[in-house]
Motif scaffolding. Structure first.
Motif, short mmCIF file in Angstrom:
data_model
loop_
_atom_site.label_atom_id
_atom_site.label_comp_id
_atom_site.label_asym_id
_atom_site.label_seq_id
_atom_site.Cartn_x
_atom_site.Cartn_y
_atom_site.Cartn_z
N GLU A 13 0.85 -1.18 0.00
CA GLU A 13 0.00 0.00 0.00
C GLU A 13 0.89 1.24 0.00
O GLU A 13 2.06 1.18 0.36
CB GLU A 13 -0.92 0.00 1.23
N HIS A 14 0.30 2.36 -0.38
CA HIS A 14 1.09 3.59 -0.45
C HIS A 14 1.62 3.98 0.92
O HIS A 14 0.90 3.95 1.93
CB HIS A 14 0.23 4.74 -0.99
N VAL A 15 2.90 4.34 0.96
CA VAL A 15 3.51 4.90 2.17
C VAL A 15 3.09 6.36 2.33
O VAL A 15 2.86 6.84 3.44
CB VAL A 15 5.04 4.76 2.10
N PHE A 16 2.97 7.06 1.21
CA PHE A 16 2.45 8.43 1.20
C PHE A 16 1.03 8.37 0.65
O PHE A 16 0.83 8.02 -0.52
CB PHE A 16 3.31 9.34 0.32
N ALA A 20 -1.08 13.36 1.54
CA ALA A 20 0.35 13.66 1.64
C ALA A 20 0.92 14.02 0.28
O ALA A 20 1.70 14.98 0.15
CB ALA A 20 1.10 12.48 2.24
N ARG A 21 0.55 13.26 -0.75
CA ARG A 21 1.07 13.55 -2.09
C ARG A 21 0.56 14.89 -2.60
O ARG A 21 1.29 15.63 -3.27
CB ARG A 21 0.71 12.41 -3.05
N SER A 38 3.60 6.00 6.30
CA SER A 38 3.22 4.78 7.01
C SER A 38 4.35 3.76 7.08
O SER A 38 4.11 2.56 7.26
CB SER A 38 1.99 4.14 6.33
N LEU A 39 5.60 4.23 6.98
CA LEU A 39 6.74 3.32 6.94
C LEU A 39 7.42 3.24 8.32
O LEU A 39 8.63 3.41 8.44
CB LEU A 39 7.75 3.78 5.89
N THR A 40 6.64 3.03 9.37
CA THR A 40 7.22 3.02 10.71
C THR A 40 7.65 1.63 11.16
O THR A 40 8.30 1.49 12.19
CB THR A 40 6.22 3.58 11.73
N GLY A 115 10.74 2.23 -4.76
CA GLY A 115 9.31 2.12 -4.53
C GLY A 115 8.73 3.37 -3.90
O GLY A 115 7.64 3.84 -4.28
N LEU A 116 9.46 3.94 -2.95
CA LEU A 116 9.00 5.17 -2.30
C LEU A 116 8.99 6.33 -3.29
O LEU A 116 8.03 7.11 -3.35
CB LEU A 116 9.90 5.49 -1.11
N LEU A 117 10.06 6.47 -4.06
CA LEU A 117 10.14 7.59 -5.00
C LEU A 117 9.10 7.45 -6.12
O LEU A 117 8.59 8.46 -6.63
CB LEU A 117 11.54 7.69 -5.59
#
Length: 292
Positions: A13-16, A20-21, A38-40, A115-117
């Protein structure tokens, strides 16, 4: 390092998220701002995994120092006397900070970074064009440690994973906080550490970060960081743009002009594009006229 089995699921699922985006799109590339993420909890960002990563990276890709430092330092800080893996494993009591550079050299971490970028690529490219040179950095910091005053050449989002910290950031391109000559020295191969003056402190903006929060840092925005009372892990996802490369090249061109007795005007901040000086430097470099 092979990716743990949970790795694929961790970014299913999206981290941002969409808000946020959207916030990032409104502020990028010049305004610092805090985003939710959500990457905690991720297996690649646990302490033992990071110690193992540190042992895999080349020596040039790790940096670790004492954390009981002033905001301003003259040159590189002193070593803490430990190895990089010991520093990370003992971060709670090591009184140090460590950074693992270019984590994309290890495939599992490259996949995490890209993936994050990819989640924010549309917002990035709508403003500054193609996303270039993706790089990742992981910071592991002891309680109350200080990362001294410095700047960085990349567009950067710093994700707080565990612990807390406060980044004090100053406006990019403002000569009250960094003289043009310091930019020129840095882009010509000099250090990123900057001279500090306590009189500057009231002009900085403090951004407090807790797990689940991320901070966007504009290109060359000077800053220092104070860690909170617990060990901290942060992930910095960075990229370059043609705009940022032109700013760098224009700074080097200005250094050449300054060496020859001129007083050049500083490159403009975005949306100014700095074509003339950047391309002048690139022509000089191609012709072998820059001395490098």
């Amino acid at each position: 390092m092979n990716a743990p089995a949970r790795f694929t699921d961790a970014l299913s699922e999206h981290v941002f998220d969409a808000p946020a985006r959207a916030k990032f799109a409104r502020h990028y590339p010049e305004q610092p701002h805090i985003l939710q993420h959500s990457l905690t909890s991720h297996p690649l960002l646990e302490i033992e995994a990071l110690a193992a990563l540190a042992e895999q990276l080349p020596l040039a890709s790790v940096e670790y120092n004492r954390g009981d430092l002033p905001i301003g330092v003259d040159g590189k800080p002193e070593s803490n006397g430990l190895t990089i893996a010991e520093t990370i494993r003992k971060v709670a009591e090591a009184e140090s900070w460590a950074v693992l550079k270019n984590i994309e050299q290890v495939p599992a971490y490259e996949a995490l970074l890209l993936g994050l970028l990819e989640e924010i690529r549309p917002e990035i490219e709508a403003a500054t064009g193609a996303m270039l040179t993706p790089q990742g950095f992981i910071f592991v910091s002891s309680p109350n440690s200080v990362t001294p005053y410095h700047f960085d050449p990349e567009h950067n989002i710093l994700l707080q994973i565990r612990g807390s910290k406060v980044m004090t950031q100053f406006p990019a391109g403002d000569t009250r906080f960094v003289p043009d000559e310091a930019h020129e020295t840095y882009h010509s191969g000099g250090p990123r550490e900057l001279k500090w003056d306590d009189a500057m402190l009231p002009h900085g903006t403090e951004f407090a970060l807790s797990p689940g929060e991320a901070l966007f840092v504009p290109v060359m925005a000077p800053h220092f960081v104070r860690n909170g009372p617990a060990p901290s892990v942060s992930l910095s996802i960075t990229w370059r743009s043609e705009w940022s490369y032109r700013e760098s090249d224009a700074r080097i061109f200005n250094a050449i002009l300054r060496e020859r007795g001129f007083k050049p005007k500083a490159p403009g901040r975005f949306p100014h594009q700095n074509y003339a000086k950047a391309y002048a430097f690139r022509v000089m470099r191609k012709l072998g006229l820059t001395g490098s």
